[in-house]
Design an enzyme around this catalytic site. Sequence first.
Site, PDB file in Angstrom:
ATOM      1  N   HIS A  32      -5.593   0.100  -1.922  1.00 53.86           N
ATOM      2  CA  HIS A  32      -4.376   0.374  -0.955  1.00 53.86           C
ATOM      3  C   HIS A  32      -3.383   1.371  -1.771  1.00 53.86           C
ATOM      4  CE1 HIS A  32      -1.383  -0.643   2.113  1.00 53.86           C
ATOM      5  NE2 HIS A  32      -0.544  -0.511   1.028  1.00 53.86           N
ATOM      6  N   ASP A  49       3.627  -9.484   9.617  1.00 57.35           N
ATOM      7  CA  ASP A  49       3.987  -8.480   9.086  1.00 57.35           C
ATOM      8  C   ASP A  49       4.063  -7.414   9.813  1.00 57.35           C
ATOM      9  OD1 ASP A  49       4.474  -6.423   6.808  1.00 57.35           O
ATOM     10  OD2 ASP A  49       2.583  -5.625   7.672  1.00 57.35           O
ATOM     11  N   ARG A  77      12.217  -4.383   9.872  1.00 54.78           N
ATOM     12  CA  ARG A  77      12.878  -3.803   8.496  1.00 54.78           C
ATOM     13  C   ARG A  77      12.941  -2.142   8.668  1.00 54.78           C
ATOM     14  NH1 ARG A  77       8.070  -4.543   4.541  1.00 54.78           N
ATOM     15  NH2 ARG A  77       9.485  -3.628   2.986  1.00 54.78           N
ATOM     16  N   SER A 133       4.494  -7.836   2.224  1.00 54.97           N
ATOM     17  CA  SER A 133       3.970  -6.924   3.458  1.00 54.97           C
ATOM     18  C   SER A 133       2.547  -6.457   3.036  1.00 54.97           C
ATOM     19  CB  SER A 133       4.940  -5.904   3.768  1.00 54.97           C
ATOM     20  OG  SER A 133       4.181  -4.839   4.480  1.00 54.97           O
ATOM     21  N   LYS A 181      -1.765  -8.186   4.068  1.00 55.06           N
ATOM     22  CA  LYS A 181      -2.613  -7.575   4.759  1.00 55.06           C
ATOM     23  C   LYS A 181      -4.045  -7.372   3.766  1.00 55.06           C
ATOM     24  CE  LYS A 181       0.302  -4.344   5.853  1.00 55.06           C
ATOM     25  NZ  LYS A 181       1.326  -3.444   5.869  1.00 55.06           N
TER      26      LYS A 181
HETATM   27  N1  URA Z   1       3.275  -0.461   2.852  1.00 57.26           N
HETATM   28  C1  URA Z   1       3.393  -1.523   3.450  1.00 57.26           C
HETATM   29  O1  URA Z   1       2.292  -1.990   4.047  1.00 57.26           O
HETATM   30  N2  URA Z   1       4.451  -2.314   3.684  1.00 57.26           N
HETATM   31  C2  URA Z   1       5.542  -1.973   3.119  1.00 57.26           C
HETATM   32  O2  URA Z   1       6.577  -2.816   3.328  1.00 57.26           O
HETATM   33  C3  URA Z   1       5.554  -0.827   2.362  1.00 57.26           C
HETATM   34  C4  URA Z   1       4.587   0.128   2.145  1.00 57.26           C
END
Ligand code: URA
Length: 437
Positions: free
Chosen positions: A82, A161, A168, A183, A187
């Site tokens: 990621h 999220d 946000r 966040s 995931k």
């Molecule tokens: N990527 C994400 O998935 N969440 C965040 O808060 C920042 C970057």
Amino acid sequence: MTVLDIIEKKKNKQELTKEEIGYFIKGFTDGTIPDYQMSALLMAILLNGMTDRETFEMTDAMLHSGDIVDMSALGGTVVDKHSTGGIGDSTTLALAPILACCDVFVAKMSGRGLGFTGGTIDKLESIPGFDTALSEQEFFDVVKRVGCAVIGQTANLAPADKKIYALRDVTGTVNSIPLICASIMSKKLASGSDTILLDVKYGSGAFMPDPESALELATKMVNIGTLAGKKIGALITDMQQPLSDHVGNSLEIIGIIDVLHGKKNRLYYEIREVALRLLTLTGKYTLQSAERAFDEAIDSGRALDKFAEMVQAQHGDASYILHPEKFRLGTRDAVVAQRDGYVTQMVAADIGRAVTHLGGGRMTKSDSIDFSVGVIMHVAIGSKVNKGDVLCEVYHNGKGLSEAKKLICDAITIDNDKPAQHKIAYAYVSKDGVEMY
Ligand code: URA
């Protein structure tokens, strides 16, 4: 316990309990806690922070707000990487086929771009026919048969999220380390891989402005992943200039095809570093055997063939991978150096913004994308240039050209003194500690 008590507690810098965090996340996800109260809590978290335990509880509550994917039926090692996002960051597109050639499965769920950052799913959709919305069954079938597949995120993966991130985005609460951590990790943990490599970027084209804050975020995410029983590590990498010299959707696919042909540029070296770390994390490889496997996958042409195989399995036209000249690009223009000197600085985010102005990115979620526009950088930080040299080629279809050229021109600083060399990676974090580069 009332919603107001929880907000007051965080406002007064007190630590929230597992029950309080769980109550808030559940209530916001099912709609019983309104946006304005969640916004107040998010702002209190942004200003007063969260302990590691609170961040873990928040991640856990968000992770359990939706489905958790079970990959065990694949019967092998499933890896995931990621990136926290940046400009010209198309590493996933090469890593998926390279890693699949190294006998691990890559079942990747990726996102779309928003603002100045590009998204893997948009880039893949520039290949005619490519389907990023396979059913879960077809996704698993492709991973099992080919070794890798990349699709858009399914709706019910960490839905908390999705709702919190949207809030946000419009309440100035994106830049909070515990919120970013919860966040991303909710995931990642929901998507079912056993080995995870995080690529945490810092610099003008990233969420984290400097390597120290990127290291803090990376350490928190690695601690949470380790507590959740995952093999996890994080690289801290430079995003002070675009990672690929190709920025834009079709252009980034072309840049990836170059890497899979063995072109040794910054993108190649970063992809190699991520792959080696990921392969050694699985426990199936030593560093030496990972290097051999990576080099063999590229040098034999197997990784390029695997990319074409994945494209075909996801209903895309694989002839574009073998003949990238088939991609239709916009009209070419150029930005040239206004003086002699060295490139000392680049505002990577403004190069991303320039591509958005050309139509290659989204200002709002519903905008459509022009795949054929973007830029090819001819210089990087440290390049020596003479007045009139081409700094980058701009591909456009008329829209936003003058704004884009101005943004690029202003984003690139040319000065007299040669700057220090920029390293690709700053540090690596694992459960064993921090290794500096
Ligand atoms: N990527 C994400 O998935 N969440 C965040 O808060 C920042 C970057």
